[in-house]
Write an enzyme that holds these catalytic residues in place. Structure first.
Site, PDB file in Angstrom:
ATOM      1  N   CYS A 155       0.911  -1.061   0.039  1.00  0.00           N
ATOM      2  CA  CYS A 155       0.065  -0.192  -0.129  1.00  0.00           C
ATOM      3  C   CYS A 155       0.967   1.386  -0.181  1.00  0.00           C
ATOM      4  O   CYS A 155       2.041   1.205   0.313  1.00  0.00           O
ATOM      5  CB  CYS A 155      -0.860   0.332   1.152  1.00  0.00           C
ATOM      6  SG  CYS A 155      -1.919  -1.628   1.357  1.00  0.00           S
ATOM      7  N   ARG A 209       2.079   1.434  -5.714  1.00  0.00           N
ATOM      8  CA  ARG A 209       2.342   0.571  -4.750  1.00  0.00           C
ATOM      9  C   ARG A 209       0.878  -0.323  -4.426  1.00  0.00           C
ATOM     10  O   ARG A 209       0.934  -1.279  -3.830  1.00  0.00           O
ATOM     11  CB  ARG A 209       2.542   1.248  -3.527  1.00  0.00           C
ATOM     12  CG  ARG A 209       4.097   2.013  -3.488  1.00  0.00           C
ATOM     13  CD  ARG A 209       4.269   2.750  -2.138  1.00  0.00           C
ATOM     14  NE  ARG A 209       4.594   1.777  -1.165  1.00  0.00           N
ATOM     15  CZ  ARG A 209       5.634   1.415  -0.687  1.00  0.00           C
ATOM     16  NH1 ARG A 209       6.703   2.190  -1.361  1.00  0.00           N
ATOM     17  NH2 ARG A 209       6.003   0.825   0.222  1.00  0.00           N
ATOM     18  N   TRP A 251      -3.658  -2.283  -1.743  1.00  0.00           N
ATOM     19  CA  TRP A 251      -3.240  -3.393  -2.294  1.00  0.00           C
ATOM     20  C   TRP A 251      -3.648  -4.271  -1.280  1.00  0.00           C
ATOM     21  O   TRP A 251      -3.200  -4.714  -0.254  1.00  0.00           O
ATOM     22  CB  TRP A 251      -1.803  -3.765  -2.647  1.00  0.00           C
ATOM     23  CG  TRP A 251      -1.410  -4.851  -3.489  1.00  0.00           C
ATOM     24  CD1 TRP A 251      -1.580  -4.899  -4.812  1.00  0.00           C
ATOM     25  CD2 TRP A 251      -1.049  -6.081  -2.882  1.00  0.00           C
ATOM     26  NE1 TRP A 251      -1.406  -6.192  -5.237  1.00  0.00           N
ATOM     27  CE2 TRP A 251      -1.139  -6.823  -4.201  1.00  0.00           C
ATOM     28  CE3 TRP A 251      -0.906  -6.565  -1.822  1.00  0.00           C
ATOM     29  CZ2 TRP A 251      -0.490  -8.109  -3.965  1.00  0.00           C
ATOM     30  CZ3 TRP A 251      -0.654  -8.013  -1.731  1.00  0.00           C
ATOM     31  CH2 TRP A 251      -0.308  -8.841  -2.840  1.00  0.00           C
ATOM     32  N   ASN A 288      -0.184  -0.194   6.087  1.00  0.00           N
ATOM     33  CA  ASN A 288       0.404  -0.982   5.198  1.00  0.00           C
ATOM     34  C   ASN A 288       1.094  -1.950   6.050  1.00  0.00           C
ATOM     35  O   ASN A 288       1.656  -1.919   6.881  1.00  0.00           O
ATOM     36  CB  ASN A 288       1.448  -0.185   4.457  1.00  0.00           C
ATOM     37  CG  ASN A 288       2.395  -0.961   3.349  1.00  0.00           C
ATOM     38  OD1 ASN A 288       1.678  -1.887   2.836  1.00  0.00           O
ATOM     39  ND2 ASN A 288       3.568  -0.837   3.487  1.00  0.00           N
ATOM     40  N   GLY A 289       0.776  -3.358   5.695  1.00  0.00           N
ATOM     41  CA  GLY A 289       1.261  -4.460   5.984  1.00  0.00           C
ATOM     42  C   GLY A 289       0.227  -5.562   6.438  1.00  0.00           C
ATOM     43  O   GLY A 289      -0.853  -5.270   6.105  1.00  0.00           O
ATOM     44  N   GLU A 343      13.663 -13.811 -17.620  1.00  0.00           N
ATOM     45  CA  GLU A 343      13.146 -12.298 -17.346  1.00  0.00           C
ATOM     46  C   GLU A 343      12.263 -11.927 -18.496  1.00  0.00           C
ATOM     47  O   GLU A 343      11.058 -11.217 -18.028  1.00  0.00           O
ATOM     48  CB  GLU A 343      14.320 -11.466 -17.275  1.00  0.00           C
ATOM     49  CG  GLU A 343      14.025 -10.031 -17.271  1.00  0.00           C
ATOM     50  CD  GLU A 343      13.145  -9.309 -16.059  1.00  0.00           C
ATOM     51  OE1 GLU A 343      12.944 -10.193 -15.171  1.00  0.00           O
ATOM     52  OE2 GLU A 343      12.844  -8.102 -16.183  1.00  0.00           O
ATOM     53  N   LYS A 400       8.304 -10.936 -17.833  1.00  0.00           N
ATOM     54  CA  LYS A 400       7.595  -9.699 -17.978  1.00  0.00           C
ATOM     55  C   LYS A 400       6.178 -10.034 -18.992  1.00  0.00           C
ATOM     56  O   LYS A 400       5.211  -9.268 -18.966  1.00  0.00           O
ATOM     57  CB  LYS A 400       8.616  -8.885 -19.222  1.00  0.00           C
ATOM     58  CG  LYS A 400       9.828  -8.191 -18.577  1.00  0.00           C
ATOM     59  CD  LYS A 400       9.415  -7.164 -17.695  1.00  0.00           C
ATOM     60  CE  LYS A 400       9.206  -7.307 -16.369  1.00  0.00           C
ATOM     61  NZ  LYS A 400      10.343  -7.563 -15.446  1.00  0.00           N
ATOM     62  N   GLU A 424       3.564 -11.018 -16.581  1.00  0.00           N
ATOM     63  CA  GLU A 424       2.977 -10.025 -15.807  1.00  0.00           C
ATOM     64  C   GLU A 424       2.121  -8.967 -16.412  1.00  0.00           C
ATOM     65  O   GLU A 424       1.198  -8.305 -15.567  1.00  0.00           O
ATOM     66  CB  GLU A 424       4.101  -9.605 -14.473  1.00  0.00           C
ATOM     67  CG  GLU A 424       5.072  -8.959 -15.343  1.00  0.00           C
ATOM     68  CD  GLU A 424       6.327  -8.555 -14.201  1.00  0.00           C
ATOM     69  OE1 GLU A 424       5.716  -8.268 -13.004  1.00  0.00           O
ATOM     70  OE2 GLU A 424       7.412  -8.068 -14.487  1.00  0.00           O
ATOM     71  N   HIS A 457      14.604 -32.582 -22.401  1.00  0.00           N
ATOM     72  CA  HIS A 457      14.254 -33.163 -21.092  1.00  0.00           C
ATOM     73  C   HIS A 457      12.976 -32.944 -20.670  1.00  0.00           C
ATOM     74  O   HIS A 457      12.470 -33.303 -19.511  1.00  0.00           O
ATOM     75  CB  HIS A 457      15.172 -32.832 -20.067  1.00  0.00           C
ATOM     76  CG  HIS A 457      16.799 -32.950 -20.212  1.00  0.00           C
ATOM     77  ND1 HIS A 457      17.232 -34.259 -20.426  1.00  0.00           N
ATOM     78  CD2 HIS A 457      17.731 -32.225 -20.997  1.00  0.00           C
ATOM     79  CE1 HIS A 457      18.492 -34.216 -20.879  1.00  0.00           C
ATOM     80  NE2 HIS A 457      18.636 -32.997 -20.959  1.00  0.00           N
ATOM     81  N   LYS A 493       3.945  -2.534  -6.677  1.00  0.00           N
ATOM     82  CA  LYS A 493       5.452  -2.384  -7.145  1.00  0.00           C
ATOM     83  C   LYS A 493       6.081  -3.003  -5.906  1.00  0.00           C
ATOM     84  O   LYS A 493       7.305  -3.528  -6.389  1.00  0.00           O
ATOM     85  CB  LYS A 493       5.667  -1.065  -7.374  1.00  0.00           C
ATOM     86  CG  LYS A 493       6.978  -0.695  -7.461  1.00  0.00           C
ATOM     87  CD  LYS A 493       7.367  -1.107  -9.158  1.00  0.00           C
ATOM     88  CE  LYS A 493       8.689  -0.470  -9.434  1.00  0.00           C
ATOM     89  NZ  LYS A 493       9.273  -1.457 -10.446  1.00  0.00           N
TER      90      LYS A 493
HETATM   91  C1  F6R Z   1       9.080  -7.993 -12.026  1.00  0.00           C
HETATM   92  C2  F6R Z   1       9.058  -7.412 -10.582  1.00  0.00           C
HETATM   93  C3  F6R Z   1       9.270  -8.087  -9.477  1.00  0.00           C
HETATM   94  C4  F6R Z   1      10.394  -7.511  -8.740  1.00  0.00           C
HETATM   95  C5  F6R Z   1      10.586  -8.357  -7.267  1.00  0.00           C
HETATM   96  C6  F6R Z   1      11.577  -7.648  -6.430  1.00  0.00           C
HETATM   97  O1  F6R Z   1       8.795  -6.941 -13.108  1.00  0.00           O
HETATM   98  O2  F6R Z   1       9.024  -5.897 -10.724  1.00  0.00           O
HETATM   99  O3  F6R Z   1       9.687  -9.524  -9.679  1.00  0.00           O
HETATM  100  O4  F6R Z   1      11.831  -7.665  -9.410  1.00  0.00           O
HETATM  101  O5  F6R Z   1       9.272  -8.230  -6.701  1.00  0.00           O
HETATM  102  O6  F6R Z   1      11.526  -6.311  -6.235  1.00  0.00           O
HETATM  103  P1  F6R Z   1      12.653  -5.673  -5.625  1.00  0.00           P
HETATM  104  O7  F6R Z   1      13.573  -5.281  -6.760  1.00  0.00           O
HETATM  105  O8  F6R Z   1      12.037  -4.310  -5.235  1.00  0.00           O
HETATM  106  O9  F6R Z   1      13.188  -6.111  -4.284  1.00  0.00           O
END
Ligand code: F6R
Length: 631
Positions: free
Chosen positions: A2, A32, A82, A108-109, A500, A504, A507, A523, A626
């Site tokens: 949040c 967030r 969130w 938040n939490g 990666e 992307k 998500e 395999h 985020k």
């Molecule tokens: C993917 C993404 C997440 C973050 C992960 C770690 O696009 O954003 O997989 O990379 O949650 O977040 P940080 O780097 O903030 O610890």
């Protein structure tokens, strides 16, 4: 998770400013969490705190406030949610209020003992409108406030009440509160969740991160673990949960402007941030060399002697940051000849890892607030290992709790999907690896300088990809937009890049996607390959010199023979790739270890184009936030 913002202004000047600051801060913090938003305002003469909250994006709240304006105030708190406890809805949105409506809180939490507290309060006759743990805290705080008032002969003391409540809560929390009987202050407390103060002139701010107030002030103050804070227009008081005043809380100046967290003409933050990939690498290299061109990591604060003694590195990180660590593993092991393990932070402490004082644990995190990574680094330190954070956020919990920090200078990353942070994290980890090679004498100075020259050249190469490959990428997205699933395959450093690229696409385009090491194809995963199935290959550079090149080409032949559509990321003019691939995203020539810095870029663009074609909000994908500040 949040987003939290708070404001305390001067009674003569505040007027509409508390609300303005909250809405502006929530706008910047919406990354967030974005399933509901709300504000609470207090001013002298109010009988109850004024609360307005709405499910859905912040815009719903703003529209509602425009239709039914809110009164002027002196202090305000604002929240963007969130959901963890209770679905996204008007009633579950924050702020939540005390039974008499005089106190409002945002949170938040996750409060882990909320169920028990709720039962206790229900036994005393309290009723709850929502399913949230936050409402439990609101009712509890209201009850404690009343008790403090009774003890103080009628004088309210929200700060003391907040500390008492903080001592009772288990779990993770940042909580801000306002009480209409004390309309000159906002109080907060934090445990395992971020909170930072913005220092203004005749006004002060609170935020889950500096983005909440950077438009108003760049002076910030850290609030540490298990501390409470009370801000008024002219004062900031920090104490521990027992009320002991913290003498000189650390302050710092935010090193980016509010404009850096704005779209600046781009269609989306993600688009803007992908186009900042070159600058993110460049800025992360800036100021890291002495006059002789040797690496100088002054800020790192670990003695050269301790660095020399390191005999193992363990990288702890999650998601994209973990893939950056996985790329770095190949490079650091090659350069420094010490083992590098890469571990998902949430798995780390549960497997009883072997840690010694000679193990360097590297915690990689864009936000610096990822709870899983924070817990992993705490575990490593408890076991006597040194922890170095690679982080993009000044003053965040992860760098604060580490022995050393190497900041990436990618600038604020607002889009939920991480892009420029990934290339900056690889760059910082490479600097660390080369620095270790330098102090340990694992490489000749000339060799190190040669690698550094290639690294310094990468922003130009990334820019080339951005300038020349966009239309190929867009048409590849158009051709495959209806595909049900994708495979991403790579080897060596191309393997984490494949992971990666797959992440992307999952998500933001919500496409089922898997990433594999290309050698694994036979395999099992090849069973998934069917007529028209898009398979993305990261083809290694240095054809003729890199043995893996031919092996990846064989993999392409195998899936091609089964009718797959091949999308390749490959070196400009690679004839083998030209022969087999249906679409190629070209990369300029570069050494193998540098290739991830360019190869990820078309995959970021591809995922973004795909999501836009499907009509999704690329900056705010469903179900994601985020920064993941809960375990
Ligand atoms: C993917 C993404 C997440 C973050 C992960 C770690 O696009 O954003 O997989 O990379 O949650 O977040 P940080 O780097 O903030 O610890």
């Amino acid at each position: 998770m949040c987003g939290i913002v708070g404001y305390a202004g001067n009674i003569d000047t505040a007027c509409g400013k508390p609300l303005e600051v909250c809405l502006q801060g929530l706008n910047r913090l919406e990354y967030r969490g974005y399933d509901s938003a709300g504000v609470a305002l207090s001013a002298p003469g109010m009988d109850q705190v004024v609360v307005r909250k709405k499910a859905g994006r912040l815009k719903n709240l703003i529209d509602d406030i425009e239709r039914r304006p809110l009164p002027d105030a002196t202090v305000a708190i604002g929240h963007t949610r969130w959901a963890t406890n209770g679905e996204p809805s008007d009633v579950n949105a924050h702020p939540h209020t005390s039974r008499d409506g005089k106190v409002a809180i945002i949170h938040n939490g996750i409060i882990e003992n909320a169920s028990q507290l709720r039962l206790d309060l229900q036994a005393e006759g309290y009723r709850f409108a929502s399913a949230t743990d936050t409402e439990v805290a609101a009712k509890l705080l209201g009850k404690i406030v009343d008790k403090v008032i009774a003890e103080n002969g009628g004088k309210p003391d929200l700060f003391e009440a907040m500390r008492r409540m903080a001592r009772m809560l288990e779990g993770a929390f940042t909580i801000l509160a306002t009480d209409c009987r004390q309309p000159d202050i906002v109080v907060g407390a934090r445990h395992d969740s971020p909170l930072v103060v913005g220092l203004g002139d005749g006004e002060n701010f609170l935020g889950s991160d500096v983005a909440a107030f950077v438009a108003y002030t760049k002076r910030a103050m850290e609030i540490d673990q298990d501390q409470a804070v009370c801000v008024s227009a002219d004062t900031v008081t920090v104490t521990d949960f027992d009320g002991n005043v913290i003498a000189n809380p650390k302050t710092y100046t935010v090193d980016w402007d509010a404009s850096a967290a704005e779209k600046g003409g781009w269609d989306s933050f993600m688009d803007k941030e992908i186009h900042e990939d070159p600058a993110a690498v460049q800025r992360t290299l800036l100021g890291r060399f002495d006059a002789n061109g040797d690496i100088m990591l002054d800020e790192v604060r670990i003695d050269e002697h301790d660095f020399k003694a390191i005999d193992k590195i363990i990288v702890v990180a999650c998601g994209t940051a973990s893939y950056a660590g996985q790329v770095a593993k190949y490079a650091i092991e090659h350069w420094v000849r010490i083992p590098v393990e890469i571990e998902l932070a949430h798995e780390f402490r549960y497997r009883d890892p072997i840690l010694t004082p000679r193990t360097l644990v590297v915690a990689i995190s864009q936000s610096g607030e990822t709870m899983d990574t924070l817990m992993a680094l705490r575990h490593a330190r408890e076991q006597g290992s040194k922890v170095l954070a690679i982080c993009n956020t000044q003053g965040a919990s992860i760098p604060r709790e580490s022995d050393a920090v190497l900041y990436t200078h990618a600038g604020p990353e607002v889009a939920v999907a991480s892009t420029k942070a990934f290339v900056a994290q690889i760059t910082a980890a490479y600097l660390l690896g080369l620095y270790l090679a330098q102090v340990k004498g694992a490489m000749f100075r000339d060799e190190i300088h040669q690698v550094l020259d290639s690294l310094k050249d990468m922003p130009r190469k990334i820019q080339w990809v951005l300038d020349t490959q966009a239309s190929t990428i867009q048409s590849a997205a158009e051709h495959t937009v209806n595909a049900n699933s994708f495979l991403f395959l790579g080897r060596h450093v191309g393997y984490p890049v494949a992971l990666e690229g797959a992440l992307k696409l999952k998500e933001i385009a919500y496409t089922f996607t898997e990433g594999f090491a290309a050698g694994e194809l036979k395999h099992g995963p090849i069973a998934l390959v069917d007529e028209g199935e898009p398979v993305v290959f990261i083809v290694p550079p240095e054809r003729g010199r890199n043995v893996l090149h031919a092996k990846v080409i064989s993999g392409i032949e195998e899936v091609k023979a089964r009718g797959a559509t091949i999308i390749a990321v490959a070196e400009q003019g690679d004839p083998d790739v030209e022969r087999y691939a249906d679409v190629v995203f070209w990369r300029p020539q570069c050494p193998t270890l540098m290739s991830p810095l360019v190869d990820v870029v078309p995959l970021q663009l591809f995922a973004m184009d795909m999501a836009k074609l499907k009509g999704y909000d690329v900056d705010k994908p469903r179900n994601l936030a985020k920064s993941v500040t809960v375990e």
